[in-house]
Design an enzyme around this catalytic site. Structure first.
Site, PDB file in Angstrom:
ATOM      1  NE  ARG A   1     -10.074  12.457   4.455  1.00 45.33           N
ATOM      2  CZ  ARG A   1     -10.017  11.180   4.073  1.00 45.33           C
ATOM      3  NH1 ARG A   1     -10.725  10.764   3.055  1.00 45.33           N
ATOM      4  NH2 ARG A   1      -9.253  10.316   4.715  1.00 45.33           N
TER       5      ARG A   1
ATOM      6  CG  HIS B   1     -13.042   3.354   2.903  1.00 44.28           C
ATOM      7  ND1 HIS B   1     -13.749   4.362   3.535  1.00 44.28           N
ATOM      8  CD2 HIS B   1     -11.749   3.556   3.210  1.00 44.28           C
ATOM      9  CE1 HIS B   1     -12.919   5.141   4.184  1.00 44.28           C
ATOM     10  NE2 HIS B   1     -11.693   4.678   4.003  1.00 44.28           N
TER      11      HIS B   1
ATOM     12  CG  ASN C   1      -1.833   1.102   1.367  1.00 43.62           C
ATOM     13  OD1 ASN C   1      -1.780   2.036   0.564  1.00 43.62           O
ATOM     14  ND2 ASN C   1      -2.694   1.066   2.360  1.00 43.62           N
TER      15      ASN C   1
ATOM     16  NE  ARG D   1      -6.095   1.565  -0.221  1.00 40.83           N
ATOM     17  CZ  ARG D   1      -6.175   2.629   0.548  1.00 40.83           C
ATOM     18  NH1 ARG D   1      -5.160   3.001   1.276  1.00 40.83           N
ATOM     19  NH2 ARG D   1      -7.272   3.331   0.586  1.00 40.83           N
TER      20      ARG D   1
ATOM     21  CD  GLU E   1      -9.228  -1.303   3.929  1.00 41.93           C
ATOM     22  OE1 GLU E   1      -8.823  -0.986   5.062  1.00 41.93           O
ATOM     23  OE2 GLU E   1      -9.517  -0.477   3.059  1.00 41.93           O
TER      24      GLU E   1
END
Ligand code: ADP
Length: 404
Positions: free
Chosen positions: A241, A180, A7, A91, A385
Protein backbone atom coordinates in the site's frame (compact mmCIF):
# COMPACT_ATOMS: atom_id res chain seq x y z
CA UNK A 1 -8.27 -17.46 32.80
CA UNK A 2 -7.82 -19.36 29.54
CA UNK A 3 -8.83 -17.29 26.55
CA UNK A 4 -9.11 -18.31 22.92
CA UNK A 5 -8.06 -15.33 20.78
CA UNK A 6 -9.36 -15.37 17.22
CA UNK A 7 -8.31 -13.19 14.32
CA UNK A 8 -10.60 -14.09 11.42
CA UNK A 9 -9.79 -12.98 7.88
CA UNK A 10 -11.70 -13.75 4.69
CA UNK A 11 -9.91 -17.06 4.05
CA UNK A 12 -7.87 -17.55 7.20
CA UNK A 13 -8.20 -17.73 10.97
CA UNK A 14 -5.27 -17.15 13.30
CA UNK A 15 -5.69 -18.32 16.88
CA UNK A 16 -3.88 -18.32 20.18
CA UNK A 17 -5.03 -20.03 23.35
CA UNK A 18 -3.62 -17.96 26.21
CA UNK A 19 -3.34 -18.52 29.94
CA UNK A 20 -3.67 -14.93 31.16
CA UNK A 21 -2.39 -15.48 34.73
CA UNK A 22 0.93 -16.83 33.53
CA UNK A 23 0.87 -14.96 30.19
CA UNK A 24 1.65 -18.22 28.41
CA UNK A 25 0.49 -19.17 24.93
CA UNK A 26 -0.76 -22.71 25.53
CA UNK A 27 -1.25 -23.32 21.81
CA UNK A 28 -1.33 -21.28 18.64
CA UNK A 29 -1.92 -21.81 14.98
CA UNK A 30 -3.87 -20.88 11.92
CA UNK A 31 -6.29 -22.19 9.37
CA UNK A 32 -5.54 -21.05 5.84
CA UNK A 33 -7.33 -21.45 2.53
CA UNK A 34 -10.79 -21.63 4.13
CA UNK A 35 -13.36 -22.39 1.42
CA UNK A 36 -11.01 -24.69 -0.50
CA UNK A 37 -10.56 -28.44 -0.58
CA UNK A 38 -6.89 -28.07 0.35
CA UNK A 39 -7.29 -25.96 3.48
CA UNK A 40 -4.37 -26.18 5.91
CA UNK A 41 -4.45 -26.11 9.70
CA UNK A 42 -1.13 -25.61 11.47
CA UNK A 43 -1.09 -25.99 15.24
CA UNK A 44 1.71 -25.64 17.77
CA UNK A 45 1.04 -26.68 21.37
CA UNK A 46 3.30 -25.03 23.99
CA UNK A 47 6.69 -26.74 24.05
CA UNK A 48 5.82 -29.22 21.30
CA UNK A 49 6.39 -29.61 17.56
CA UNK A 50 4.16 -27.87 15.02
CA UNK A 51 1.63 -30.15 13.29
CA UNK A 52 0.02 -29.61 9.89
CA UNK A 53 -3.34 -30.98 8.77
CA UNK A 54 -4.63 -30.64 5.20
CA UNK A 55 -8.27 -31.16 4.27
CA UNK A 56 -11.49 -29.59 3.10
CA UNK A 57 -12.67 -26.69 5.27
CA UNK A 58 -15.58 -25.00 3.60
CA UNK A 59 -16.34 -22.12 5.94
CA UNK A 60 -15.47 -20.35 9.19
CA UNK A 61 -17.89 -22.48 11.24
CA UNK A 62 -16.08 -25.66 10.20
CA UNK A 63 -12.68 -24.01 10.63
CA UNK A 64 -13.47 -23.10 14.24
CA UNK A 65 -14.82 -26.60 14.84
CA UNK A 66 -11.39 -27.89 13.76
CA UNK A 67 -9.57 -25.41 15.97
CA UNK A 68 -11.59 -26.54 19.00
CA UNK A 69 -11.07 -30.20 18.02
CA UNK A 70 -7.29 -29.80 17.81
CA UNK A 71 -7.24 -28.00 21.18
CA UNK A 72 -9.08 -31.05 22.58
CA UNK A 73 -7.06 -33.68 20.72
CA UNK A 74 -5.44 -36.32 22.97
CA UNK A 75 -2.05 -36.04 21.20
CA UNK A 76 -1.76 -32.37 20.29
CA UNK A 77 -4.39 -30.72 22.49
CA UNK A 78 -4.06 -28.69 25.66
CA UNK A 79 -7.54 -29.14 27.18
CA UNK A 80 -9.85 -32.07 27.91
CA UNK A 81 -13.21 -30.32 27.71
CA UNK A 82 -14.29 -27.29 25.73
CA UNK A 83 -15.63 -25.76 28.94
CA UNK A 84 -11.97 -25.14 29.78
CA UNK A 85 -12.13 -22.29 27.25
CA UNK A 86 -13.20 -19.54 29.66
CA UNK A 87 -13.85 -16.89 27.01
CA UNK A 88 -13.20 -15.98 23.38
CA UNK A 89 -11.61 -12.69 22.37
CA UNK A 90 -12.10 -11.58 18.78
CA UNK A 91 -9.98 -9.10 16.91
CA UNK A 92 -12.41 -6.81 15.09
CA UNK A 93 -10.95 -4.39 12.57
CA UNK A 94 -13.49 -1.59 12.47
CA UNK A 95 -15.54 -0.35 15.39
CA UNK A 96 -16.43 2.91 13.64
CA UNK A 97 -17.45 5.66 16.06
CA UNK A 98 -19.50 3.20 18.09
CA UNK A 99 -16.68 1.58 20.07
CA UNK A 100 -13.94 3.37 21.98
CA UNK A 101 -13.03 0.29 23.99
CA UNK A 102 -13.38 -3.49 24.03
CA UNK A 103 -16.84 -4.94 24.66
CA UNK A 104 -18.77 -8.07 25.57
CA UNK A 105 -20.51 -9.23 22.41
CA UNK A 106 -24.27 -8.94 22.70
CA UNK A 107 -27.05 -8.77 20.11
CA UNK A 108 -26.76 -4.97 20.29
CA UNK A 109 -23.03 -5.17 19.52
CA UNK A 110 -23.64 -7.58 16.62
CA UNK A 111 -26.06 -5.08 15.13
CA UNK A 112 -23.50 -2.28 15.45
CA UNK A 113 -20.84 -4.50 13.81
CA UNK A 114 -23.18 -5.16 10.93
CA UNK A 115 -23.91 -1.44 10.66
CA UNK A 116 -20.13 -0.83 10.36
CA UNK A 117 -19.64 -3.29 7.48
CA UNK A 118 -19.71 -0.46 4.94
CA UNK A 119 -16.69 1.12 6.62
CA UNK A 120 -14.61 -2.09 6.36
CA UNK A 121 -16.17 -4.27 3.67
CA UNK A 122 -13.12 -6.57 3.46
CA UNK A 123 -12.46 -7.00 7.16
CA UNK A 124 -15.63 -6.81 9.21
CA UNK A 125 -17.66 -9.55 7.43
CA UNK A 126 -15.09 -12.30 8.24
CA UNK A 127 -14.80 -10.94 11.80
CA UNK A 128 -18.59 -11.25 12.14
CA UNK A 129 -18.54 -14.76 10.63
CA UNK A 130 -15.88 -15.75 13.17
CA UNK A 131 -17.97 -14.47 16.07
CA UNK A 132 -21.06 -16.29 14.83
CA UNK A 133 -19.09 -19.51 14.31
CA UNK A 134 -17.51 -19.32 17.77
CA UNK A 135 -20.94 -18.64 19.31
CA UNK A 136 -22.39 -21.69 17.58
CA UNK A 137 -19.69 -24.02 18.97
CA UNK A 138 -19.36 -22.38 22.39
CA UNK A 139 -22.87 -21.03 23.09
CA UNK A 140 -22.30 -20.56 26.83
CA UNK A 141 -18.86 -19.00 26.61
CA UNK A 142 -18.54 -15.20 26.79
CA UNK A 143 -17.26 -13.58 23.58
CA UNK A 144 -15.59 -10.20 23.49
CA UNK A 145 -14.66 -7.83 20.66
CA UNK A 146 -11.40 -5.86 20.65
CA UNK A 147 -11.26 -3.21 17.93
CA UNK A 148 -8.29 -1.96 15.91
CA UNK A 149 -9.90 1.47 15.75
CA UNK A 150 -10.99 1.90 19.39
CA UNK A 151 -7.75 3.33 20.83
CA UNK A 152 -7.80 6.17 18.30
CA UNK A 153 -11.30 7.34 19.18
CA UNK A 154 -9.65 9.85 21.54
CA UNK A 155 -8.32 11.92 18.60
CA UNK A 156 -9.60 15.51 18.58
CA UNK A 157 -11.84 16.50 15.67
CA UNK A 158 -9.14 18.71 14.12
CA UNK A 159 -7.02 15.56 13.75
CA UNK A 160 -9.72 13.25 12.47
CA UNK A 161 -11.67 15.48 10.08
CA UNK A 162 -10.76 15.64 6.39
CA UNK A 163 -11.09 18.82 4.36
CA UNK A 164 -14.22 17.73 2.55
CA UNK A 165 -17.79 19.03 2.98
CA UNK A 166 -18.79 18.38 6.59
CA UNK A 167 -22.06 17.02 5.28
CA UNK A 168 -20.12 13.98 3.95
CA UNK A 169 -18.79 13.25 7.40
CA UNK A 170 -22.30 13.45 8.81
CA UNK A 171 -23.82 11.39 6.00
CA UNK A 172 -21.17 8.66 5.57
CA UNK A 173 -18.94 9.00 8.65
CA UNK A 174 -15.94 9.79 6.44
CA UNK A 175 -13.14 10.68 8.86
CA UNK A 176 -9.81 9.40 10.13
CA UNK A 177 -10.29 6.28 12.26
CA UNK A 178 -6.79 4.85 12.51
CA UNK A 179 -5.90 1.17 12.93
CA UNK A 180 -3.38 -1.07 14.80
CA UNK A 181 -4.88 0.48 17.96
CA UNK A 182 -4.24 -2.60 20.13
CA UNK A 183 -0.57 -2.52 19.19
CA UNK A 184 -0.13 1.25 19.70
CA UNK A 185 -1.86 0.97 23.08
CA UNK A 186 0.18 -2.06 24.16
CA UNK A 187 3.59 -0.65 23.27
CA UNK A 188 2.79 2.78 24.73
CA UNK A 189 1.87 1.15 28.06
CA UNK A 190 4.96 -1.07 27.90
CA UNK A 191 7.10 1.97 27.13
CA UNK A 192 5.77 3.75 30.23
CA UNK A 193 6.47 0.69 32.39
CA UNK A 194 9.94 0.36 30.86
CA UNK A 195 10.69 4.03 31.58
CA UNK A 196 9.22 3.71 35.08
CA UNK A 197 6.86 6.66 34.54
CA UNK A 198 3.05 6.95 34.47
CA UNK A 199 1.81 6.90 30.87
CA UNK A 200 -0.28 9.98 31.78
CA UNK A 201 2.95 12.01 32.01
CA UNK A 202 4.44 10.92 28.69
CA UNK A 203 4.56 12.16 25.10
CA UNK A 204 5.18 9.16 22.89
CA UNK A 205 5.40 8.34 19.20
CA UNK A 206 4.77 4.67 18.41
CA UNK A 207 5.75 3.32 14.99
CA UNK A 208 4.12 -0.03 14.20
CA UNK A 209 6.04 -1.19 11.13
CA UNK A 210 4.89 -4.52 9.69
CA UNK A 211 3.39 -5.46 6.33
CA UNK A 212 0.87 -2.79 7.22
CA UNK A 213 2.44 0.19 8.96
CA UNK A 214 1.16 3.12 10.99
CA UNK A 215 2.52 5.68 13.40
CA UNK A 216 0.74 7.39 16.29
CA UNK A 217 1.19 10.39 18.54
CA UNK A 218 0.20 9.45 22.10
CA UNK A 219 -0.14 12.10 24.78
CA UNK A 220 -0.85 11.07 28.36
CA UNK A 221 -1.80 7.55 27.21
CA UNK A 222 -4.31 8.78 24.61
CA UNK A 223 -3.94 8.69 20.84
CA UNK A 224 -4.07 12.26 19.54
CA UNK A 225 -3.19 11.49 15.93
CA UNK A 226 -2.34 8.52 13.74
CA UNK A 227 -1.26 8.02 10.16
CA UNK A 228 -3.86 5.52 8.92
CA UNK A 229 -7.12 7.17 8.07
CA UNK A 230 -10.59 6.36 6.83
CA UNK A 231 -9.07 3.04 5.69
CA UNK A 232 -5.70 1.39 6.39
CA UNK A 233 -4.33 2.84 3.13
CA UNK A 234 -3.25 6.26 4.35
CA UNK A 235 0.04 7.30 5.88
CA UNK A 236 3.31 5.39 5.74
CA UNK A 237 4.62 3.42 2.79
CA UNK A 238 3.70 -0.26 3.34
CA UNK A 239 4.45 -3.63 1.75
CA UNK A 240 1.72 -3.32 -0.88
CA UNK A 241 0.00 0.00 0.00
CA UNK A 242 1.32 3.40 -1.00
CA UNK A 243 0.20 5.46 1.98
CA UNK A 244 -0.12 9.23 1.51
CA UNK A 245 -0.74 10.42 -2.03
CA UNK A 246 -2.67 13.09 -3.87
CA UNK A 247 -6.19 11.61 -4.17
CA UNK A 248 -6.62 13.06 -7.65
CA UNK A 249 -3.82 10.88 -8.99
CA UNK A 250 -6.02 7.81 -8.71
CA UNK A 251 -8.78 9.52 -10.71
CA UNK A 252 -6.14 10.36 -13.33
CA UNK A 253 -4.82 6.76 -13.48
CA UNK A 254 -8.35 5.36 -13.65
CA UNK A 255 -9.01 7.57 -16.68
CA UNK A 256 -5.70 6.83 -18.40
CA UNK A 257 -5.71 3.06 -17.80
CA UNK A 258 -9.48 2.57 -17.98
CA UNK A 259 -9.64 1.05 -14.49
CA UNK A 260 -12.95 0.39 -12.76
CA UNK A 261 -13.43 0.87 -9.01
CA UNK A 262 -12.46 -2.65 -8.08
CA UNK A 263 -9.31 -2.55 -10.25
CA UNK A 264 -8.32 0.80 -8.76
CA UNK A 265 -8.83 -0.66 -5.30
CA UNK A 266 -6.56 -3.61 -6.14
CA UNK A 267 -3.91 -1.25 -7.53
CA UNK A 268 -3.90 0.79 -4.32
CA UNK A 269 -4.07 -2.12 -1.88
CA UNK A 270 -2.03 -4.86 -3.54
CA UNK A 271 0.34 -3.46 -6.15
CA UNK A 272 1.56 -0.21 -4.63
CA UNK A 273 3.91 0.59 -1.76
CA UNK A 274 7.27 -1.19 -1.48
CA UNK A 275 6.38 -3.87 -4.03
CA UNK A 276 5.04 -1.31 -6.49
CA UNK A 277 8.02 1.02 -6.26
CA UNK A 278 10.76 -1.62 -6.09
CA UNK A 279 9.25 -4.13 -8.50
CA UNK A 280 11.07 -6.70 -6.35
CA UNK A 281 9.13 -7.64 -3.22
CA UNK A 282 6.82 -6.40 -0.48
CA UNK A 283 8.96 -8.15 2.13
CA UNK A 284 11.40 -5.88 3.95
CA UNK A 285 13.98 -8.63 4.46
CA UNK A 286 14.31 -9.08 0.69
CA UNK A 287 14.50 -5.32 0.20
CA UNK A 288 17.21 -4.98 2.84
CA UNK A 289 19.25 -7.82 1.34
CA UNK A 290 19.13 -6.01 -2.00
CA UNK A 291 20.05 -2.70 -0.33
CA UNK A 292 23.03 -4.30 1.42
CA UNK A 293 24.46 -6.02 -1.64
CA UNK A 294 23.62 -3.05 -3.88
CA UNK A 295 22.00 -5.34 -6.42
CA UNK A 296 18.72 -3.52 -7.04
CA UNK A 297 18.47 0.23 -7.53
CA UNK A 298 14.71 0.54 -7.10
CA UNK A 299 14.76 -1.60 -3.93
CA UNK A 300 17.14 1.00 -2.48
CA UNK A 301 14.81 3.80 -3.61
CA UNK A 302 11.76 2.10 -2.07
CA UNK A 303 13.74 1.67 1.15
CA UNK A 304 14.56 5.40 1.16
CA UNK A 305 10.91 6.36 0.56
CA UNK A 306 9.82 4.05 3.41
CA UNK A 307 12.25 5.59 5.90
CA UNK A 308 11.80 9.18 4.76
CA UNK A 309 8.03 8.96 5.21
CA UNK A 310 8.45 7.73 8.81
CA UNK A 311 10.96 10.51 9.54
CA UNK A 312 8.49 13.15 8.26
CA UNK A 313 5.76 11.81 10.53
CA UNK A 314 8.08 11.76 13.54
CA UNK A 315 8.79 15.47 12.96
CA UNK A 316 5.11 16.25 12.51
CA UNK A 317 4.10 14.35 15.64
CA UNK A 318 6.77 15.97 17.79
CA UNK A 319 5.11 19.25 16.77
CA UNK A 320 1.63 17.85 17.50
CA UNK A 321 2.75 16.58 20.93
CA UNK A 322 4.77 19.69 21.79
CA UNK A 323 7.83 17.56 22.63
CA UNK A 324 8.79 13.92 22.92
CA UNK A 325 9.76 11.51 25.69
CA UNK A 326 10.23 8.41 23.54
CA UNK A 327 9.98 7.10 20.00
CA UNK A 328 8.93 3.44 20.04
CA UNK A 329 9.62 0.98 17.22
CA UNK A 330 7.50 -2.17 16.95
CA UNK A 331 6.08 -4.65 14.39
CA UNK A 332 8.13 -7.10 12.30
CA UNK A 333 10.24 -4.31 10.74
CA UNK A 334 10.33 -1.93 13.71
CA UNK A 335 11.47 -4.69 16.06
CA UNK A 336 13.98 -6.38 13.77
CA UNK A 337 15.42 -3.89 11.34
CA UNK A 338 18.41 -1.99 12.72
CA UNK A 339 18.79 -0.40 9.27
CA UNK A 340 15.31 1.15 9.33
CA UNK A 341 15.78 2.50 12.88
CA UNK A 342 19.13 3.93 11.85
CA UNK A 343 17.76 5.62 8.72
CA UNK A 344 14.72 7.06 10.53
CA UNK A 345 16.79 8.44 13.43
CA UNK A 346 19.66 9.82 11.35
CA UNK A 347 20.17 13.60 11.73
CA UNK A 348 17.43 13.89 14.33
CA UNK A 349 19.70 15.02 17.17
CA UNK A 350 18.31 18.56 16.94
CA UNK A 351 14.89 17.07 17.82
CA UNK A 352 16.38 15.24 20.80
CA UNK A 353 16.77 11.80 19.18
CA UNK A 354 20.25 10.26 19.17
CA UNK A 355 20.58 6.58 18.34
CA UNK A 356 23.31 4.44 19.92
CA UNK A 357 24.54 2.55 16.86
CA UNK A 358 25.95 -0.33 18.89
CA UNK A 359 22.86 -0.86 21.07
CA UNK A 360 20.73 -0.57 17.93
CA UNK A 361 22.43 -3.52 16.25
CA UNK A 362 20.89 -6.45 18.18
CA UNK A 363 18.49 -5.35 20.91
CA UNK A 364 16.84 -8.12 22.94
CA UNK A 365 13.29 -7.85 24.32
CA UNK A 366 12.21 -4.38 25.40
CA UNK A 367 15.28 -2.22 24.87
CA UNK A 368 16.45 1.40 24.90
CA UNK A 369 18.66 2.00 21.87
CA UNK A 370 19.29 5.72 22.40
CA UNK A 371 22.58 7.17 23.63
CA UNK A 372 22.87 8.30 27.25
CA UNK A 373 22.81 11.91 26.03
CA UNK A 374 19.73 11.58 23.84
CA UNK A 375 17.02 13.94 25.23
CA UNK A 376 14.26 11.53 24.14
CA UNK A 377 14.53 7.74 24.42
CA UNK A 378 14.40 5.46 21.39
CA UNK A 379 12.77 2.16 22.32
CA UNK A 380 12.39 -1.19 20.62
CA UNK A 381 9.36 -2.96 22.08
CA UNK A 382 7.96 -6.19 20.63
CA UNK A 383 4.21 -5.94 20.23
CA UNK A 384 1.73 -8.61 21.37
CA UNK A 385 -1.75 -7.86 20.05
CA UNK A 386 -3.09 -11.29 21.01
CA UNK A 387 -2.11 -10.77 24.65
CA UNK A 388 -3.94 -7.42 24.66
CA UNK A 389 -7.04 -9.12 23.29
CA UNK A 390 -6.79 -11.89 25.91
CA UNK A 391 -6.27 -9.43 28.80
CA UNK A 392 -9.11 -7.14 27.64
CA UNK A 393 -11.38 -10.17 27.35
CA UNK A 394 -10.43 -11.36 30.85
CA UNK A 395 -11.14 -7.89 32.27
CA UNK A 396 -14.56 -7.68 30.63
CA UNK A 397 -15.54 -11.18 31.78
CA UNK A 398 -14.43 -10.41 35.35
CA UNK A 399 -16.42 -7.15 35.36
CA UNK A 400 -19.42 -9.03 34.04
CA UNK A 401 -19.17 -11.62 36.82
CA UNK A 402 -19.05 -8.84 39.46
CA UNK A 403 -22.14 -7.16 37.95
CA UNK A 404 -24.08 -10.42 37.95
P1 ADP B 1 2.04 -8.19 9.76
O1 ADP B 1 1.81 -6.74 9.52
O2 ADP B 1 1.56 -9.07 8.67
O3 ADP B 1 1.68 -8.65 11.16
P2 ADP B 1 4.80 -8.35 10.72
O4 ADP B 1 4.60 -7.38 11.83
O5 ADP B 1 5.16 -9.75 11.05
O6 ADP B 1 3.63 -8.36 9.67
O7 ADP B 1 5.98 -7.73 9.78
C1 ADP B 1 6.37 -8.34 8.59
C2 ADP B 1 7.49 -7.52 8.00
O8 ADP B 1 8.60 -7.56 8.92
C3 ADP B 1 7.99 -8.07 6.67
O9 ADP B 1 8.20 -7.01 5.75
C4 ADP B 1 9.31 -8.69 7.06
O10 ADP B 1 10.22 -8.71 6.00
C5 ADP B 1 9.78 -7.76 8.16
N1 ADP B 1 10.84 -8.37 8.95
C6 ADP B 1 10.78 -9.46 9.74
N2 ADP B 1 12.02 -9.74 10.24
C7 ADP B 1 12.86 -8.79 9.76
C8 ADP B 1 14.25 -8.53 9.91
N3 ADP B 1 15.03 -9.30 10.64
N4 ADP B 1 14.76 -7.46 9.26
C9 ADP B 1 13.98 -6.67 8.49
N5 ADP B 1 12.67 -6.87 8.31
C10 ADP B 1 12.10 -7.91 8.93
Amino acid sequence: MRILVLNCGSSSIKYQFINTEEKIVLAKGQVERIGMSSAVLTHTPHGKEKIRIVGEILDHTIAIEYVIAVLLSPNHGVIKDKNEIDAVGHRVVHGGETFSGSVLITDHVMKALNDNIELAPLHNPPNIKGIEAAKSHLPNTPQCGVFDTAFHQSMPNYAYLYGIPYELYKRYKIRRYGFHGTSHRFVSERAAAFLGKPVEDLKLITAHLGNGASISAIKGGKSIDTSMGFTPLEGLLMGTRGGDMDPSLILYVMGKEGLNLSEANTLLNKHSGIVGLSGLSSDMREIEDAVIDGSHKMAATAFDVFNYRIKKYVGAYIAALGGLDALVFTGGIGENSSLVRKAVCSNMEYLGLELDLEKNEKPVGDADVATENSRARILRIPTDEELVIALDTEKIVNEQMIQN
